[in-house]
Write a protein that holds these residues in place. Structure first.
Motif, short mmCIF file in Angstrom:
data_model
loop_
_atom_site.label_atom_id
_atom_site.label_comp_id
_atom_site.label_asym_id
_atom_site.label_seq_id
_atom_site.Cartn_x
_atom_site.Cartn_y
_atom_site.Cartn_z
N SER A 43 -5.42 -21.95 19.83
CA SER A 43 -6.08 -23.32 19.37
C SER A 43 -7.08 -22.80 18.35
O SER A 43 -7.97 -22.15 18.76
N LEU A 44 -7.00 -23.21 17.14
CA LEU A 44 -7.97 -23.15 16.31
C LEU A 44 -8.75 -24.42 15.84
O LEU A 44 -8.03 -25.32 15.76
N GLU A 45 -9.81 -24.45 16.14
CA GLU A 45 -10.64 -25.45 15.86
C GLU A 45 -11.93 -25.55 15.14
O GLU A 45 -12.40 -24.45 14.88
N TRP A 46 -12.07 -26.38 14.42
CA TRP A 46 -13.42 -26.50 13.54
C TRP A 46 -14.36 -27.75 13.55
O TRP A 46 -13.89 -28.76 13.92
N ASN A 47 -15.40 -27.37 14.07
CA ASN A 47 -16.42 -28.40 14.45
C ASN A 47 -17.28 -28.95 13.27
O ASN A 47 -18.33 -29.72 13.44
N GLY A 48 -16.83 -28.76 12.25
CA GLY A 48 -17.72 -28.75 11.07
C GLY A 48 -18.51 -27.80 10.33
O GLY A 48 -18.94 -27.86 9.32
N GLU A 49 -18.65 -27.10 11.38
CA GLU A 49 -19.66 -25.81 10.88
C GLU A 49 -18.92 -24.62 11.00
O GLU A 49 -18.99 -23.57 10.32
N ASN A 50 -18.31 -24.53 12.22
CA ASN A 50 -18.02 -23.24 12.74
C ASN A 50 -16.52 -23.07 13.22
O ASN A 50 -16.04 -24.33 13.63
N GLY A 51 -15.74 -22.02 13.25
CA GLY A 51 -14.54 -22.14 13.59
C GLY A 51 -14.42 -21.58 15.26
O GLY A 51 -15.56 -21.00 15.62
#
Lengths: 713, 713
Positions: free
Chosen positions: B684-692
């Motif tokens: 799963s590749l996720e992005w929280n707005g600042e970091n992956g």
């Protein structure tokens, strides 16, 4: 219960599978019927006319079948029924009805399916006929109204490969054309598959020549049709939305300009509703139909009405036919179940009362084939899965609809003792006795000429109609092909003016005429006058078609089956006994023409050609590509503007060669069917080297001809 | 005796006619089977893989059929069996396999018949599938290997006309186009006719959305195929008559010029005899095949061998198969009866021993469709009336041959735990689990793109292969379409050199290169590198196809069935979850592109487009017509020249929009079938707005990816 049922079914199946041998029956002199299993109802023969048994009996070679009929192998499969015949290496095959883009059929797969367009070259046609003739001198008809497929030597069996250890292709193809090229050599199998059926009925016609096999097929069908003499004149169909005044104006134009014309056809606009049809005059265009009919009649025109058989809800025919029609509509109209004699009677009675008794002399039976198979969107026709009250289904009805439609209307003409010549867009097997000429929206000139050649193999007539063209030369050459065909027809259903005044569609409909319109008109007049001159010769050729089964128009291979040079010639054909036509296509002024054995005369110049070879021949537009066999007495009439019941043709006999064979002219009342009561004469024209002699044999009391001159060439 | 037999037959018939009601059975979650009468043997389902029942069970909406299945009306006729369903006015229909020139199918007649060419637009196809989906959210499959016809609202019943008193056409048509135009409005009947059969089996797949109906169809087929990662790279097929040295030289050209290429295909010349096939190396071209295979392998090529299944008499396969083949030959070769497991075994064992064990990684299964129907002369294929020892006939075998051929070879790869990606020229129903991509000799660019859209409705993969082209722009735009398809394939079977060096056929084969050959090569290299970058994304889309049944390439209507603006869009499609392709056709630089709801980013420029409307978009040749849905994390790999078992893709995650949904990457040993034993991971590749964030779930121990960067757009 279920397993019990299965047992019974298995028992039935095993019994039916054991019935593998065919029965062979001689059904007429020189005609055999081979039956395997239980063929379906609604065979073409169920609706055919009585065979001309006397004429068949007069032919020689009636004793035994052309090959051992017990060697035909049959089997039933889950798809239907299959028959397998074998062919000799040398045999060539012809026929399958009105094929437009194939001629010699061996090496091809042919699917006998009625359709308004051809779909490649697979066999679809307005008038596909499950009948072929061989140069070996026999004919085969599969008596089915299913979409039968004939594999004419296209297939090789796996068993043939077993001992094959060479002949494989170790060269690598470099194009798709190369990859998929046809078989090097056609196989010796004729494999026929009839879908859905669990049996098959095959008629085999003895020769011993190709021509005799065709004659027997036509005579077994009932003999060739007798057309009225006026039907051999000129037919013109006017614009579809013309009203009475415009039609009369156009009709006057012909008379005033001395352009021959016998028949005038109305296109769809005369119906109050068309597509589907009301069969009721449209008051806004034809407020007084009786008066219009009389007016046209007074000018000597035979009036022909366009229609198709699909009945719109507002038609007076709708209610009487609504429980005698198929379960699918065509253009919202009923499809009458013409298998049911009652449906034919209702349809025919209405036409008799409303039109024929009022003076309408013929009809154009349109759209009785099927929608273009290739176009999945334009499905105007009824589907094969349709059901009709008589029990026939859509597939069978498609195949027979053209023939049944012809029968429906011809029955009315016949009982009124009136001859007619219909236009029809579909036909099928055993149709030789029906005076109806096929036509098509396809418009390729070579195909139109090929269809003249092909129609003659299967008892069909074909009109290579003239519409708009692309040049003076194209117009003239197409008109020549019309002159040299069974029916000369200009179809201007979307043209305001005759095409010789303007062949550009847009300009024609804006009344913008060609600068040389009058000159073209004059050239066309000459051609139509030539057609009128040929009427006695053609009329007699049709009588020969009727009494002997010899097609008036036929490919060279019919007369010269031993000459392999003619096997591929689809653009030359015989017209009557002694003329050969070789139309110039697409406005050409040169072409190669092959002459079969004997000596031939150019009709225009009398130049002689030694047969057995081909010549490159040039012809100007005022020359017609017509050739006369040496030894011919050719009767040519002084052209009339149109034929009437009192027309007497003034005949000049043209003599080709030092010694000529006698020629026969047929004489009768060409408006009636009285010839069936022996009311006709054969007039023999003979030349002894110095004088002509005219001898009449027969009971008919009125003179139709007057021989006025003999000219040597 | 005869009448007794007839009585029994009549009794059987009357019993079978009384069995009119259908049985309805739920065969899997969300999948129902409706059976009427006794369908024939040799149904497509007889050869299908096991359904993915667990995956089906996980879907919602499994309880009841999408419509009342008892309302389907059936009947048997003399032609076969007919079913009738009704449709709502708003429904649009899609599917029927690899249709090349139609898209939305309501209003069309579709004949499901395997063929190498399309014959108008009637439904013939390399891979016709008797399956359609409706925008109403259900799918229907007719489980037959007969040439079934679907009348998709084309037919109106006569009963509809009974109360019709207006709407007739009183305008007169003035052209044939006008006469035969399609129906004003399609009817509400879906009428299906299956020839020859006396029963019918219909599978109905629940939605409730169009996409879910397709998912269920694919999962019931066994789930979508898993292709090896190398199969998503670049395939190049060299000239048909190349020998080993020339093939190696071409293979080196790619490596030396850093042009990505994973797969190299040999065309027919490698066989000692081809058309039909020997399945034996030709000594003059390939004197030492083992050495050649090793040489290509050492350069990282997966070697693919062209063949068809027809067995030439000199082949070692001939004797073992001669009593396990059909009774007609194709190009003198046997047609193996692949219905018989023993025939499949003989054929497969030979391939295993002779080729697969030696390092051959794939095959191109050519000519398993049928000869061009339209051409009655080029009848290379076996006839429908063929018989095979298993009892199947030629028609049924035609429909199933592609699928059975795939099964025959895939079985060998599977038992060797090797993944492959076949080329195949025919397929049919339930084929989703087979890693095989279709191709065609048809070469119209729009059709090639339409087939990408259409293939996704019916569980098929399609390669819009690139051959010679007519301009720089045509070459680039066709290559782009290849890059944006399931398999990127250059087929140079008749070209000495790659088409980017010279796209003129003659000049190419004379080694005359374009003046800008190196420039074009560079542009092609860029495109192929883009393809290599997309491998992880596409590979994961294929895993989703396998596990969830969502086609990796699918028409917009699959994802947006409520948006009527997409109903006719056949030249744009979804690629995986978040990309939309809109190929530029025929070298165009402008086109109209419709964007469904949401916001979309131009992949090249990051320009944003607001969805729900169409834009005229211009793109230079160095721009690819690819768009990214807002909210996407798009994983792009650093391009490799070719995939190896140890390849680790270096991933850059591209972020489109402020908030992005997580993206899943699939990780496993893409050379084997170990995923079937749970040896795989989802990353799963996720992005929280600042970091992956990268999260791995699963049991597979080897790393296939390395995420190196995150880029915001």
């Amino acid at each position: 219960m279920k397993s019990y049922l299965l047992l019974i079914v298995a028992f039935c199946l095993s019994l039916s599978l054991s019935l593998t041998a065919q029965t062979i029956e001689k059904v007429a002199p020189g005609v055999w019927k081979v039956t395997y299993g239980t063929p379906e109802k609604f065979k073409p023969s169920d609706f055919k006319e009585d065979p001309a048994l006397d004429a068949l009996a007069k032919m020689s070679g009636n004793e035994k079948p052309p090959f051992d009929l017990s060697t035909i192998k049959f089997k039933t499969t889950s798809r239907g029924c299959v028959a397998e015949l074998t062919m000799e290496d040398s045999e060539k095959l012809y026929g399958f009805g009105l094929q437009n883009n194939t001629f010699q059929q061996r090496g091809l797969r042919k699917e006998i399916r009625v359709n308004s367009w051809s779909t490649g070259n697979v066999g679809f046609s307005h008038a596909p006929v499950p009948f072929y003739v061989s140069t070996k001198g026999y004919g085969v008809l599969v008596n089915t109204s299913r979409y039968a497929t004939f594999y004419c030597g296209t297939m090789h069996k796996a068993s043939e490969s077993i001992n094959l250890k060479e002949g494989g292709n170790s060269n690598v193809a470099s194009s798709t054309l190369d990859l998929y090229k046809p078989l090097e050599k056609s196989s010796d199998n004729m494999i026929i598959e009839v879908p859905s059926e669990k049996g098959m009925e095959i008629f085999v016609f003895e020769g011993p020549t190709t021509k005799e096999a065709i004659q027997r097929y036509n005579l077994y069908s009932g003999g060739g049709c007798m057309v009225p003499a006026w039907g051999l004149g000129v037919k013109y169909r006017g614009k579809g939305d013309y009203n009475d005044a415009k039609a009369v104006k156009l009709a006057k134009y012909f008379r005033e300009n001395k352009i021959p014309c016998d028949m005038y056809g109305l296109e769809p606009g005369w119906h109050s509703v068309a597509y589907s049809c009301s069969f009721v005059w449209k008051p806004s265009l034809f407020p007084n139909p009786d008066q219009f009919i009389d007016r046209m009649d007074s000018m000597g025109y035979k009036l022909n009405l366009w229609e198709h058989a699909y009945v719109f809800p507002t038609s007076p025919l709708f209610d009487p036919l609504k429980d005698k029609s198929g379960n699918f509509a065509v253009w919202k109209g009923l499809v009458p179940d013409f298998v049911d004699p009652k449906a034919r009677e209702i349809f025919g009675d209405y036409h008799e009362k409303t039109f024929i008794n009022k003076g309408i002399t013929a009809f154009k039976l349109d759209e009785c084939d099927a929608a273009d198979y290739k176009d999945a969107a334009a499905q105007w026709s009824f589907p094969e899965l349709s059901q009709f009250p008589s029990g026939i289904d859509g597939e069978q009805m498609h195949q027979l609809f053209g023939v049944l439609y012809q029968k429906t209307l011809l029955n009315v003409f016949n009982r009124n003792n009136k001859r007619t010549l219909l236009d029809v867009r579909s036909s099928q097997a055993f149709a030789a006795p029906y005076p109806a000429s096929l036509y098509s929206d396809m418009y390729d000139h070579h195909e139109f000429v090929r269809m003249i050649s092909n129609a003659g193999f299967s008892g069909l007539l074909w009109s290579p109609e003239i519409r708009e063209t692309k040049s003076d030369a194209d117009l003239i050459r197409r008109t020549q092909s019309g002159v040299l065909s069974a029916q000369l027809l200009f179809n201007s259903w979307y043209l305001s003016n005759p095409p010789w005044l303007q062949y550009d569609y847009e300009k024609n409909n804006r009344d913008e005429f060609l600068p040389n319109a009058k000159e073209l008109e004059s050239q066309i007049r000459n051609l139509l006058e030539l057609r009128m001159s040929l009427i006695p010769y053609l009329y007699s050729a049709f009588a020969t078609y009727h009494f002997k089964g010899i097609p008036p128009f036929r490919a060279l291979v019919v007369d010269y089956p031993q000459d392999s040079a003619v096997y591929k010639i689809d653009d030359q054909y015989m017209m009557g006994e002694n003329l050969m036509a070789a139309p110039f296509l697409d406005g050409a002024s040169k072409r190669s023409i092959y002459f079969p054995s004997g000596v031939w005369y150019d009709f225009n110049t009398n130049q002689k050609y030694e047969g057995g070879k081909a010549y490159n021949i040039e012809m100007s537009l005022d020359q017609i590509p017509l050739f006369v066999k040496e030894g011919t007495i050719l009767p040519m009439a002084k052209p009339v503007q149109y034929v009437t019941p009192t027309t007497v043709f003034e005949i000049t006999c043209h003599l080709y060669g030092k010694t000529c064979k006698p020629t026969l002219l047929f004489e009768d009342n060409s408006y009636t069917l009285d010839y069936q009561k022996n009311q006709f004469n054969w007039i023999s024209l003979e030349w002894n080297g110095e004088n002509g002699k005219v001898t009449k044999t027969g009971k008919y009391k009125v003179n139709g001809y007057k021989v006025t001159a003999w000219i040597k060439h």
